[in-house]
Design an enzyme around this catalytic site. Structure first.
Site, PDB file in Angstrom:
ATOM      1  N   LYS A   1      46.074 -87.424  56.425  1.00 25.63           N
ATOM      2  CA  LYS A   1      45.341 -86.350  57.574  1.00 25.63           C
ATOM      3  C   LYS A   1      44.538 -85.468  56.501  1.00 25.63           C
TER       4      LYS A   1
ATOM      5  N   ASP B   1      46.659 -87.866  61.355  1.00 26.52           N
ATOM      6  CA  ASP B   1      47.877 -87.364  61.289  1.00 26.52           C
ATOM      7  C   ASP B   1      49.129 -88.032  61.629  1.00 26.52           C
TER       8      ASP B   1
ATOM      9  N   GLU C   1      54.598 -82.998  53.306  1.00 26.45           N
ATOM     10  CA  GLU C   1      54.355 -81.821  52.743  1.00 26.45           C
ATOM     11  C   GLU C   1      55.518 -81.710  51.456  1.00 26.45           C
TER      12      GLU C   1
ATOM     13  N   THR D   1      63.118 -88.478  48.055  1.00 28.12           N
ATOM     14  CA  THR D   1      63.256 -87.717  46.861  1.00 28.12           C
ATOM     15  C   THR D   1      64.585 -87.498  46.291  1.00 28.12           C
ATOM     16  N   ASP D   2      64.965 -87.214  45.145  1.00 28.77           N
ATOM     17  CA  ASP D   2      66.412 -87.093  44.641  1.00 28.77           C
ATOM     18  C   ASP D   2      66.695 -85.700  44.999  1.00 28.77           C
ATOM     19  N   GLU D   3      65.885 -84.742  45.531  1.00 27.22           N
ATOM     20  CA  GLU D   3      66.062 -83.415  45.968  1.00 27.22           C
ATOM     21  C   GLU D   3      66.918 -83.244  47.133  1.00 27.22           C
TER      22      GLU D   3
ATOM     23  N   TYR E   1      61.649 -77.663  51.840  1.00 27.46           N
ATOM     24  CA  TYR E   1      61.101 -79.096  51.752  1.00 27.46           C
ATOM     25  C   TYR E   1      62.298 -80.133  51.488  1.00 27.46           C
TER      26      TYR E   1
ATOM     27  N   LYS F   1      62.852 -83.372  54.001  1.00 27.09           N
ATOM     28  CA  LYS F   1      63.174 -84.663  53.582  1.00 27.09           C
ATOM     29  C   LYS F   1      64.456 -85.275  53.722  1.00 27.09           C
TER      30      LYS F   1
ATOM     31  N   ASN G   1      61.301 -86.548  39.624  1.00 30.32           N
ATOM     32  CA  ASN G   1      59.972 -85.943  39.679  1.00 30.32           C
ATOM     33  C   ASN G   1      58.857 -86.835  38.904  1.00 30.32           C
TER      34      ASN G   1
ATOM     35  N   PRO H   1      52.943 -69.792  33.665  1.00 26.09           N
ATOM     36  CA  PRO H   1      54.098 -69.168  34.358  1.00 26.09           C
ATOM     37  C   PRO H   1      55.668 -69.857  34.621  1.00 26.09           C
TER      38      PRO H   1
ATOM     39  N   TYR I   1      59.252 -69.994  35.644  1.00 27.13           N
ATOM     40  CA  TYR I   1      60.302 -69.377  36.760  1.00 27.13           C
ATOM     41  C   TYR I   1      61.559 -69.130  35.807  1.00 27.13           C
TER      42      TYR I   1
ATOM     43  N   ASN J   1      62.375 -77.284  31.768  1.00 27.94           N
ATOM     44  CA  ASN J   1      61.155 -76.834  32.125  1.00 27.94           C
ATOM     45  C   ASN J   1      60.203 -76.196  30.754  1.00 27.94           C
TER      46      ASN J   1
ATOM     47  N   HIS K   1      66.412 -71.871  43.620  1.00 27.93           N
ATOM     48  CA  HIS K   1      65.845 -72.660  42.403  1.00 27.93           C
ATOM     49  C   HIS K   1      67.100 -73.845  42.139  1.00 27.93           C
TER      50      HIS K   1
HETATM   51  P1  NAD Z   1      51.095 -84.977  47.620  1.00 22.40           P
HETATM   52  O1  NAD Z   1      51.433 -83.614  48.298  1.00 22.40           O
HETATM   53  O2  NAD Z   1      50.151 -85.012  46.335  1.00 22.40           O
HETATM   54  O3  NAD Z   1      50.377 -85.976  48.780  1.00 22.40           O
HETATM   55  C1  NAD Z   1      50.974 -85.829  50.087  1.00 22.40           C
HETATM   56  C2  NAD Z   1      49.791 -86.596  51.043  1.00 22.40           C
HETATM   57  O4  NAD Z   1      50.166 -86.745  52.150  1.00 22.40           O
HETATM   58  C3  NAD Z   1      48.355 -86.053  51.021  1.00 22.40           C
HETATM   59  O5  NAD Z   1      47.349 -86.884  50.872  1.00 22.40           O
HETATM   60  C4  NAD Z   1      48.335 -85.337  52.237  1.00 22.40           C
HETATM   61  O6  NAD Z   1      47.168 -85.043  53.025  1.00 22.40           O
HETATM   62  C5  NAD Z   1      49.128 -86.293  53.134  1.00 22.40           C
HETATM   63  N1  NAD Z   1      49.816 -85.756  54.343  1.00 22.40           N
HETATM   64  C6  NAD Z   1      50.669 -84.565  54.500  1.00 22.40           C
HETATM   65  N2  NAD Z   1      50.707 -84.413  55.709  1.00 22.40           N
HETATM   66  C7  NAD Z   1      50.412 -85.350  56.455  1.00 22.40           C
HETATM   67  C8  NAD Z   1      50.339 -85.953  57.902  1.00 22.40           C
HETATM   68  N3  NAD Z   1      51.097 -84.994  58.702  1.00 22.40           N
HETATM   69  N4  NAD Z   1      49.634 -86.896  58.233  1.00 22.40           N
HETATM   70  C9  NAD Z   1      49.017 -87.798  57.330  1.00 22.40           C
HETATM   71  N5  NAD Z   1      49.102 -87.369  56.098  1.00 22.40           N
HETATM   72  C10 NAD Z   1      49.513 -86.185  55.427  1.00 22.40           C
HETATM   73  O7  NAD Z   1      52.701 -85.878  47.488  1.00 22.40           O
HETATM   74  P2  NAD Z   1      53.177 -86.734  46.286  1.00 22.40           P
HETATM   75  O8  NAD Z   1      53.560 -85.837  45.347  1.00 22.40           O
HETATM   76  O9  NAD Z   1      52.160 -87.744  46.136  1.00 22.40           O
HETATM   77  O10 NAD Z   1      54.335 -87.088  47.195  1.00 22.40           O
HETATM   78  C11 NAD Z   1      54.340 -88.229  48.080  1.00 22.40           C
HETATM   79  C12 NAD Z   1      55.796 -88.529  48.750  1.00 22.40           C
HETATM   80  O11 NAD Z   1      56.535 -88.851  47.412  1.00 22.40           O
HETATM   81  C13 NAD Z   1      56.264 -87.655  49.529  1.00 22.40           C
HETATM   82  O12 NAD Z   1      56.841 -88.029  50.369  1.00 22.40           O
HETATM   83  C14 NAD Z   1      57.101 -87.032  48.576  1.00 22.40           C
HETATM   84  O13 NAD Z   1      58.315 -86.001  49.153  1.00 22.40           O
HETATM   85  C15 NAD Z   1      57.719 -88.156  47.571  1.00 22.40           C
HETATM   86  N6  NAD Z   1      58.107 -87.637  46.342  1.00 22.40           N
HETATM   87  C16 NAD Z   1      57.556 -86.900  45.362  1.00 22.40           C
HETATM   88  C17 NAD Z   1      57.903 -86.751  44.179  1.00 22.40           C
HETATM   89  C18 NAD Z   1      57.003 -85.939  43.053  1.00 22.40           C
HETATM   90  O14 NAD Z   1      57.376 -85.621  42.051  1.00 22.40           O
HETATM   91  N7  NAD Z   1      55.669 -85.865  43.418  1.00 22.40           N
HETATM   92  C19 NAD Z   1      59.199 -87.141  43.800  1.00 22.40           C
HETATM   93  C20 NAD Z   1      59.935 -87.819  44.388  1.00 22.40           C
HETATM   94  C21 NAD Z   1      59.536 -88.197  45.850  1.00 22.40           C
HETATM   95  P1  TYD Z   2      57.832 -78.427  40.639  1.00 19.76           P
HETATM   96  O1  TYD Z   2      56.466 -79.381  39.964  1.00 19.76           O
HETATM   97  O2  TYD Z   2      57.110 -77.696  41.761  1.00 19.76           O
HETATM   98  O3  TYD Z   2      58.509 -79.770  41.294  1.00 19.76           O
HETATM   99  P2  TYD Z   2      60.078 -79.572  41.932  1.00 19.76           P
HETATM  100  O4  TYD Z   2      60.307 -78.069  42.181  1.00 19.76           O
HETATM  101  O5  TYD Z   2      60.028 -80.395  43.280  1.00 19.76           O
HETATM  102  O6  TYD Z   2      61.149 -80.121  40.972  1.00 19.76           O
HETATM  103  O7  TYD Z   2      58.437 -77.611  39.716  1.00 19.76           O
HETATM  104  C1  TYD Z   2      59.217 -78.441  38.581  1.00 19.76           C
HETATM  105  C2  TYD Z   2      59.979 -77.321  37.869  1.00 19.76           C
HETATM  106  O8  TYD Z   2      59.004 -76.264  37.257  1.00 19.76           O
HETATM  107  C3  TYD Z   2      60.766 -76.400  38.898  1.00 19.76           C
HETATM  108  O9  TYD Z   2      62.010 -76.250  38.217  1.00 19.76           O
HETATM  109  C4  TYD Z   2      59.978 -75.340  38.959  1.00 19.76           C
HETATM  110  C5  TYD Z   2      59.517 -75.065  37.775  1.00 19.76           C
HETATM  111  N1  TYD Z   2      58.094 -74.362  37.813  1.00 19.76           N
HETATM  112  C6  TYD Z   2      57.831 -73.448  36.870  1.00 19.76           C
HETATM  113  O10 TYD Z   2      58.717 -72.949  35.998  1.00 19.76           O
HETATM  114  N2  TYD Z   2      56.440 -72.744  37.056  1.00 19.76           N
HETATM  115  C7  TYD Z   2      55.568 -73.251  38.041  1.00 19.76           C
HETATM  116  O11 TYD Z   2      54.489 -72.547  37.971  1.00 19.76           O
HETATM  117  C8  TYD Z   2      56.083 -74.337  38.820  1.00 19.76           C
HETATM  118  C9  TYD Z   2      54.895 -74.833  39.631  1.00 19.76           C
HETATM  119  C10 TYD Z   2      56.973 -74.892  38.657  1.00 19.76           C
END
Ligand code: NAD
Ligand code: TYD
Length: 339
Positions: free
Chosen positions: A34, A59, A84, A125-127, A153, A157, A182, A208, A210, A252, A279
Site C-alpha cells: 500500500k 491495500d 502496521e 512476531t514473538d510479541e 500491535y 498480530k 526483533n 532517547p 525508554y 536496550n 512496555h
Molecule cells: P515495516 O513497517 O518496515 O513495513 C511494513 C510494510 O507493509 C510497508 O511497506 C507498508 O507500506 C506495508 N503495508 C502496511 N499496511 C499495508 C496494507 N494494508 N496493505 C498493503 N501493504 C501494507 O515492517 P517490517 O518491520 O518489515 O515487518 C514486516 C512484518 O514482519 C510485519 O508483519 C511484522 O509484524 C513482522 N515482524 C517484524 C519484526 C521486526 O523486528 N521488524 C519482527 C518480527 C516480525
Molecule cells: P522497537 O524497535 O520499537 O521494537 P519492539 O518494541 O517491537 O521490540 O523497540 C525496541 C526496544 O527499544 C523496546 O524495548 C523499546 C525501546 N526503545 C527505546 O528505548 N527508545 C526508542 O526511541 C525506541 C524507538 C525504542
C-alpha cells in the site's frame, strides 16, 4: 513458481524480495504494498526492471484489488509481511492496526481459498507471547507458550495468527506461521530502536532510552529471518508455527552503548525518557523446532550484523535522511517532544 509478497516495500519484505530474486532466478515475485509511511518504493529501485518482479500498489484490505491480482497472477504462494508494525504508533492509534493486521490477513486468506494456493505464510512476531520476567533467564518462548499479547500491535498480530490457524483447521488452507524476534539490518524504518539511535547519534542528537533501558530484546539480522521464511515455505509442515530467533538477547541500553562506541560518539548523548505504556520487559525465543525440523540456525553474529548495519547507514545516508527530514519530524516531535 509465483509468490505474492505483501509489504515488500517495507524493511523485512524488501530484504526478502531481494533474497528470493537472487536465490531463485526462475521465480516470479509480485510485491503487493500500500506504500504507507513505512513503505518506500525507492528501496525496490534495484529490482524494478527485473522481468521476474512486479510491483503493485494496493491495500491488502481491498478485496477487489486482491482478487484482481490473484486472477492476473495465479500465485502459488503468498507471504504476508504487510502490517502496521510500530508498537508506539499502536498505542497512539490502534484502529489501523486492526484493519491492516487482522482484516487484511482475512482478505488475503479468502482470496487464497477462492483461487487455490499451495502455501499461505503469515509473518508473525514473538510479541504475540507477551513478555518474560527479567529475573528468569531460564525461560524462553516456545511454540506452545500461550498467546498473551501486551500492545495493540501485538494483540492485532495475535488475532491474525489465530485466524490463520482457524482457516487451516476449518477450511484446510495450507498455512504456516513464523514468529520472529526483533530484526535489524538495511532498510529498517528509522522509528525503530537501532536505526533511530544510529540516525540520532550521527546527528549528535539525544538518544532517547525508554524507562530504565534494561528491557531485553532478542536480535536477529534480517537476512537470517529471510532464510528462515524461505525454509518454512518450502519445507515447513502445513498448519505449523515456527519460532525464529538467535539466542541473542541484549538490554536496550547495551545496544545504544554499542552504537555510540561504533560511531565514536559520547555516551553523554544518552537521555533516559518516559517509559512506553505496557512496555514488555523481555523477549527471548527458543528456536529448537526450526533448528531440529528444518536445520535453520542464525548465521550472522550480532557483533558483525551491527557493524554491517552501521556501515549500510553510512553508505546509504540519502535513503534514511530523506525519511527523517520529511513527515517523520512531526512524528518525532509528537512522540518525543514532551516525553
Ligand atoms: P515495516 O513497517 O518496515 O513495513 C511494513 C510494510 O507493509 C510497508 O511497506 C507498508 O507500506 C506495508 N503495508 C502496511 N499496511 C499495508 C496494507 N494494508 N496493505 C498493503 N501493504 C501494507 O515492517 P517490517 O518491520 O518489515 O515487518 C514486516 C512484518 O514482519 C510485519 O508483519 C511484522 O509484524 C513482522 N515482524 C517484524 C519484526 C521486526 O523486528 N521488524 C519482527 C518480527 C516480525
Ligand atoms: P522497537 O524497535 O520499537 O521494537 P519492539 O518494541 O517491537 O521490540 O523497540 C525496541 C526496544 O527499544 C523496546 O524495548 C523499546 C525501546 N526503545 C527505546 O528505548 N527508545 C526508542 O526511541 C525506541 C524507538 C525504542
Amino acid at each position: 513458481m509465483t509468490i505474492i509478497v505483501t509489504g515488500g516495500a517495507g524493511f523485512i519484505g524488501s530484504n526478502f524480495v531481494f533474497y528470493m530474486l537472487e536465490k531463485y532466478p526462475d521465480y516470479r515475485i509480485v510485491c503487493l504494498d500500500k506504500l504507507t509511511y513505512a513503505g518506500n518504493l525507492s528501496t525496490l529501485a534495484p529490482v524494478m526492471e527485473n522481468p521476474n518482479f512486479r510491483f503493485v500498489k494496493e491495500d491488502i484490505c481491498d478485496r477487489e484489488a486482491v482478487d484482481r491480482l490473484f486472477e492476473e497472477e495465479h500465485p502459488d504462494m503468498v507471504v504476508n509481511f504487510a502490517a502496521e508494525t510500530h508498537v508506539d504508533r499502536s498505542i497512539e492509534d490502534p484502529d489501523v492496526f486492526l484493519q491492516s493486521n487482522i482484516m487484511g490477513t482475512a482478505v488475503l486468506m479468502d482470496a487464497c481459498r477462492k483461487y487455490g494456493i499451495k502455501r499461505y505464510h503469515q509473518v508473525s512476531t514473538d510479541e504475540v507471547y507477551g513478555d518474560l520476567p527479567l529475573d528468569r533467564p531460564d525461560l524462553f518462548f516456545t511454540e506452545e507458550t500461550p498467546i498473551h499479547a501486551s500492545s495493540p500491535y501485538s494483540s492485532a498480530k495475535a488475532g491474525a495468527d489465530l485466524l490463520v490457524l482457524a482457516y487451516h483447521r476449518t477450511f484446510g488452507l495450507p498455512v504456516t506461521i513464523s514468529r520472529c524476534s526483533n530484526n535489524y539490518g538495511p532498510y529498517q524504518f528509522p522509528e525503530k530502536l537501532i536505526p533511530l539511535m544510529i540516525a540520532n547519534a550521527l546527528a549528535d542528537k539525544p538518544l532517547p532510552v525508554y524507562g530504565d533501558g534494561l528491557n531485553v530484546r532478542d536480535w536477529l539480522y534480517v537476512e537470517d529471518h529471510c532464510k528462515a521464511i524461505d525454509l518454512i515455505i518450502h519445507k515447513g509442515r502445513e498448519g505449523e508455527v515456527y519460532n525464529v530467533g538467535g539466542h541473542n538477547e541484549k538490554q536496550n541500553i547495551e545496544i545504544v552503548k554499542i552504537i555510540c562506541k561504533e560511531l565514536g560518539k559520547p555516551e553523554s548523548l544518552i537521555a533516559y525518557v518516559g517509559d512506553r505504556k505496557g512496555h514488555d520487559r523481555r523477549y527471548a525465543i527458543d528456536p529448537a523446532k526450526i533448528h531440529e525440523e528444518l536445520g535453520w540456525l542464525p548465521e550472522t553474529k550480532f557483533e558483525d550484523g551491527i557493524k554491517k548495519t552501521i556501515q549500510w547507514s553510512l553508505e546509504n545516508r540519502e535513503w534514511w535522511e530523506t525519511i527523517v527530514s520529511g513527515e517523520y519530524q512531526n512524528y518525532y516531535e509528537k512522540m518525543y517532544g514532551n516525553r
